[in-house]
Design an enzyme around this catalytic site. Sequence first.
Site, PDB file in Angstrom:
ATOM      1  N   GLU A  19      13.263  -2.646  11.645  1.00 28.84           N
ATOM      2  CA  GLU A  19      12.849  -1.608  10.699  1.00 28.84           C
ATOM      3  C   GLU A  19      11.648  -0.870  11.298  1.00 28.84           C
ATOM      4  OE1 GLU A  19      10.937  -3.081   7.144  1.00 28.84           O
ATOM      5  OE2 GLU A  19      11.413  -1.273   6.030  1.00 28.84           O
ATOM      6  N   TRP A  55       0.799  -1.222   0.000  1.00 29.36           N
ATOM      7  CA  TRP A  55       0.000   0.000   0.000  1.00 29.36           C
ATOM      8  C   TRP A  55       0.833   1.273   0.000  1.00 29.36           C
ATOM      9  CZ3 TRP A  55       2.168   2.001   4.213  1.00 29.36           C
ATOM     10  CH2 TRP A  55       2.677   1.098   5.153  1.00 29.36           C
ATOM     11  N   ASN A  56       2.146   1.179   0.220  1.00 28.60           N
ATOM     12  CA  ASN A  56       2.871   2.439   0.469  1.00 28.60           C
ATOM     13  C   ASN A  56       3.005   3.314  -0.774  1.00 28.60           C
ATOM     14  OD1 ASN A  56       4.750   0.634  -0.554  1.00 28.60           O
ATOM     15  ND2 ASN A  56       6.435   1.364   0.719  1.00 28.60           N
ATOM     16  N   GLY A  99       6.958  -6.140  -0.175  1.00 33.23           N
ATOM     17  CA  GLY A  99       6.285  -6.108   1.122  1.00 33.23           C
ATOM     18  C   GLY A  99       7.241  -6.442   2.243  1.00 33.23           C
ATOM     19  N   LYS A 155      -2.561  -8.986  -6.944  1.00 36.34           N
ATOM     20  CA  LYS A 155      -3.199  -8.913  -5.628  1.00 36.34           C
ATOM     21  C   LYS A 155      -2.605  -7.690  -4.914  1.00 36.34           C
ATOM     22  CE  LYS A 155      -3.251 -10.093  -1.007  1.00 36.34           C
ATOM     23  NZ  LYS A 155      -3.862  -8.773  -0.717  1.00 36.34           N
ATOM     24  N   CYS A 158      10.407   1.722   1.671  1.00 39.20           N
ATOM     25  CA  CYS A 158      11.339   0.622   1.952  1.00 39.20           C
ATOM     26  C   CYS A 158      12.781   1.111   1.973  1.00 39.20           C
ATOM     27  CB  CYS A 158      11.149  -0.526   0.974  1.00 39.20           C
ATOM     28  SG  CYS A 158      10.981  -0.027  -0.721  1.00 39.20           S
ATOM     29  N   GLU A 196      10.993  -8.004  -3.165  1.00 40.96           N
ATOM     30  CA  GLU A 196      11.507  -6.675  -2.786  1.00 40.96           C
ATOM     31  C   GLU A 196      10.949  -6.391  -1.412  1.00 40.96           C
ATOM     32  OE1 GLU A 196      11.966  -3.453  -1.709  1.00 40.96           O
ATOM     33  OE2 GLU A 196      10.721  -2.506  -3.238  1.00 40.96           O
ATOM     34  N   LEU A 197      11.807  -6.563  -0.394  1.00 36.53           N
ATOM     35  CA  LEU A 197      11.309  -6.519   0.983  1.00 36.53           C
ATOM     36  C   LEU A 197      11.767  -5.227   1.653  1.00 36.53           C
ATOM     37  CD1 LEU A 197      11.987 -10.318   1.601  1.00 36.53           C
ATOM     38  CD2 LEU A 197       9.966  -9.229   0.612  1.00 36.53           C
TER      39      LEU A 197
HETATM   40  P1  NDP Z   1       2.737  -7.087   4.057  1.00 32.71           P
HETATM   41  O1  NDP Z   1       4.031  -7.618   3.609  1.00 32.71           O
HETATM   42  O2  NDP Z   1       1.929  -7.928   4.964  1.00 32.71           O
HETATM   43  O3  NDP Z   1       1.822  -6.737   2.770  1.00 32.71           O
HETATM   44  C1  NDP Z   1       2.314  -6.542   1.468  1.00 32.71           C
HETATM   45  C2  NDP Z   1       1.450  -7.315   0.486  1.00 32.71           C
HETATM   46  O4  NDP Z   1       1.628  -8.702   0.722  1.00 32.71           O
HETATM   47  C3  NDP Z   1      -0.042  -7.056   0.642  1.00 32.71           C
HETATM   48  O5  NDP Z   1      -0.656  -7.133  -0.615  1.00 32.71           O
HETATM   49  C4  NDP Z   1      -0.480  -8.207   1.518  1.00 32.71           C
HETATM   50  O6  NDP Z   1      -1.826  -8.497   1.398  1.00 32.71           O
HETATM   51  C5  NDP Z   1       0.354  -9.305   0.941  1.00 32.71           C
HETATM   52  N1  NDP Z   1       0.535 -10.448   1.811  1.00 32.71           N
HETATM   53  C6  NDP Z   1       1.011 -10.451   3.074  1.00 32.71           C
HETATM   54  N2  NDP Z   1       1.072 -11.715   3.545  1.00 32.71           N
HETATM   55  C7  NDP Z   1       0.623 -12.518   2.551  1.00 32.71           C
HETATM   56  C8  NDP Z   1       0.428 -13.915   2.435  1.00 32.71           C
HETATM   57  N3  NDP Z   1       0.720 -14.748   3.411  1.00 32.71           N
HETATM   58  N4  NDP Z   1      -0.069 -14.396   1.270  1.00 32.71           N
HETATM   59  C9  NDP Z   1      -0.368 -13.564   0.272  1.00 32.71           C
HETATM   60  N5  NDP Z   1      -0.208 -12.234   0.320  1.00 32.71           N
HETATM   61  C10 NDP Z   1       0.281 -11.720   1.444  1.00 32.71           C
HETATM   62  O7  NDP Z   1       2.985  -5.679   4.678  1.00 32.71           O
HETATM   63  P2  NDP Z   1       2.076  -4.911   5.744  1.00 32.71           P
HETATM   64  O8  NDP Z   1       1.086  -4.115   5.014  1.00 32.71           O
HETATM   65  O9  NDP Z   1       1.535  -5.821   6.786  1.00 32.71           O
HETATM   66  O10 NDP Z   1       3.192  -3.988   6.379  1.00 32.71           O
HETATM   67  C11 NDP Z   1       3.991  -4.547   7.407  1.00 32.71           C
HETATM   68  C12 NDP Z   1       5.435  -4.215   7.211  1.00 32.71           C
HETATM   69  O11 NDP Z   1       5.891  -4.623   5.925  1.00 32.71           O
HETATM   70  C13 NDP Z   1       5.764  -2.752   7.249  1.00 32.71           C
HETATM   71  O12 NDP Z   1       5.820  -2.280   8.538  1.00 32.71           O
HETATM   72  C14 NDP Z   1       7.094  -2.742   6.530  1.00 32.71           C
HETATM   73  O13 NDP Z   1       8.119  -3.126   7.396  1.00 32.71           O
HETATM   74  C15 NDP Z   1       6.927  -3.790   5.472  1.00 32.71           C
HETATM   75  N6  NDP Z   1       6.541  -3.218   4.172  1.00 32.71           N
HETATM   76  C16 NDP Z   1       7.512  -3.023   3.247  1.00 32.71           C
HETATM   77  C17 NDP Z   1       7.193  -2.457   2.036  1.00 32.71           C
HETATM   78  C18 NDP Z   1       8.217  -2.221   0.996  1.00 32.71           C
HETATM   79  O14 NDP Z   1       8.055  -1.310   0.189  1.00 32.71           O
HETATM   80  N7  NDP Z   1       9.257  -3.042   0.913  1.00 32.71           N
HETATM   81  C19 NDP Z   1       5.841  -2.041   1.714  1.00 32.71           C
HETATM   82  C20 NDP Z   1       4.879  -2.326   2.740  1.00 32.71           C
HETATM   83  C21 NDP Z   1       5.230  -2.890   3.913  1.00 32.71           C
HETATM   84  P3  NDP Z   1      -2.892  -8.068   2.538  1.00 32.71           P
HETATM   85  O15 NDP Z   1      -2.892  -6.575   2.567  1.00 32.71           O
HETATM   86  O16 NDP Z   1      -4.170  -8.642   2.026  1.00 32.71           O
HETATM   87  O17 NDP Z   1      -2.420  -8.699   3.812  1.00 32.71           O
END
Ligand code: NDP
Length: 457
Positions: free
Chosen positions: A362, A132-133, A208, A156, A264, A230-231
């Site tokens: 982080e 979402w960011n 994510g 997704k 990120c 890309e984490l």
């Molecule tokens: P998530 O990693 O949970 O979400 C990112 C995406 O992955 C969303 O579309 C989410 O879907 C999906 N997702 C998560 N878990 C699964 C799964 N088991 N199976 C399938 N899809 C999945 O990030 P959060 O929104 O919970 O943010 C938490 C932390 O992640 C932040 O605090 C930050 O540290 C990190 N982050 C890093 C980003 C980057 O740009 N690298 C971007 C966003 C977050 P859904 O929303 O439906 O759970």
Amino acid sequence: MSNYRVQNPATGEIVETFPEATNAEIESTVTAAHSTYLTWKDTDIQERASVVRRAAEIFHERKDELSRTISVEMGKSYAESVDEVEFAADIIDYYGVHGPSLATDYQIPSTIPGTARIESLPVGALLGVMPWNFPYYQVARFAAPNLVLGNTIMLKHADICGRSALLIEEIFLAAGVPAGGYSHLFAGHDQIASVIADPRVQGVSLTGSERAGAIIGAQAGQNLKKAVLELGGIDPMVVLDADDVAAVAREAWEFRTYNAGQVCNSNKRLIVMDDIYDDFVAELVKLGTGLTPGDQLNLGEGEYVPLSSRAAAETVDAQVRKAVSEGARVLVGGELGEGPAAYYAPTVLVDVPRDSESYGEEIFGPVATVFKVSSDEEALELANDCALGLGGSVFSSDEGRADRVASRLEVGMTHVNTIAAEAAELPFGGVKRSGFGREMGPIGMGEFVNKRLHFIA
Ligand code: NDP
């Protein structure tokens, strides 16, 4: 209630909800992505590129609506939303213009008699899982190059981005991507596992968290599918010296608080030489003083935006409290707003102990964490003492000195005298627990390509 809902983080108001897809809908989306791939891959690449260029035009034409949508969904200021829409459109346009030449076949010299050509062929239907960011930018850098290549996309999006997810799909289809070529999935996590396992799906790209990366990476591995991950990052910004310390501190603050710090590759660790440390920190504190919560759609001077959700703000608050309990000090900020809104005041945090749990965490919010060092070697040792390795930057008025330190950072992207360099043609990605693979640039464009050897004896 469906997980897919838009909730304005400035107010907590639920604006819109979207029903989750049924298993039958997921199945028909995968079927369409695969069958469309079979014709899309044989469509002339110039035609695919022109469709992608048209999508970029529509992004520009619908800029205001697209910008308002993400500001309401995840809280970024209207001005930053406009920046994002324009950047996403530029990325999409770049691959529409340059994609075909990045995907050309080439010959390699052969030591055995014959001609060896490497072809660039698409691989099939791909899954993107995006956060979402930066709701448009994250999708643009995955979807645009792959659509030009001839792959098809199922996407997704994060559960708080349902409206922008639908708008992206609408724009690609309106631009001329055939039905099934780009589809949004309102999928649950179990359904995503089944999509990854489906033999018609050839790869997955996730941006994510480390947690999601470990799950999606494992699912891809179990099914022998290619994954790009890309984490997160806890990127170091090393300041060795500066002619104008306050100016570098302002640059650090501006980047660290951009998008409420939910970036990120944000400069999450500021590593500053001892002789300029006090001035640097004093400038940060000045910048963080007297700020008040504001309306992201109409942000005034001295106001800050909410984080993406109340849960995100509470997580940041808990992390800062934990750091303080372990010995760190908050110099300004450190305040969680009243619920249900998602405000967290921009914060300056110092003295996080190296042996604390907080040191390696982080913080995905507007928290500038500053460390004091007394030599280039110590700065480097601290910068590399990190499980993640996305990007990093080094500042000095002596470019050679900064360059020497930057060249020893264990990250995927190094920068000298700038915190980040982002453009459609520059590859983006990290090492260590920041993931693997790259997005954008020739390397990103090559991730989901069958580089087929064609040998003629
Ligand atoms: P998530 O990693 O949970 O979400 C990112 C995406 O992955 C969303 O579309 C989410 O879907 C999906 N997702 C998560 N878990 C699964 C799964 N088991 N199976 C399938 N899809 C999945 O990030 P959060 O929104 O919970 O943010 C938490 C932390 O992640 C932040 O605090 C930050 O540290 C990190 N982050 C890093 C980003 C980057 O740009 N690298 C971007 C966003 C977050 P859904 O929303 O439906 O759970």
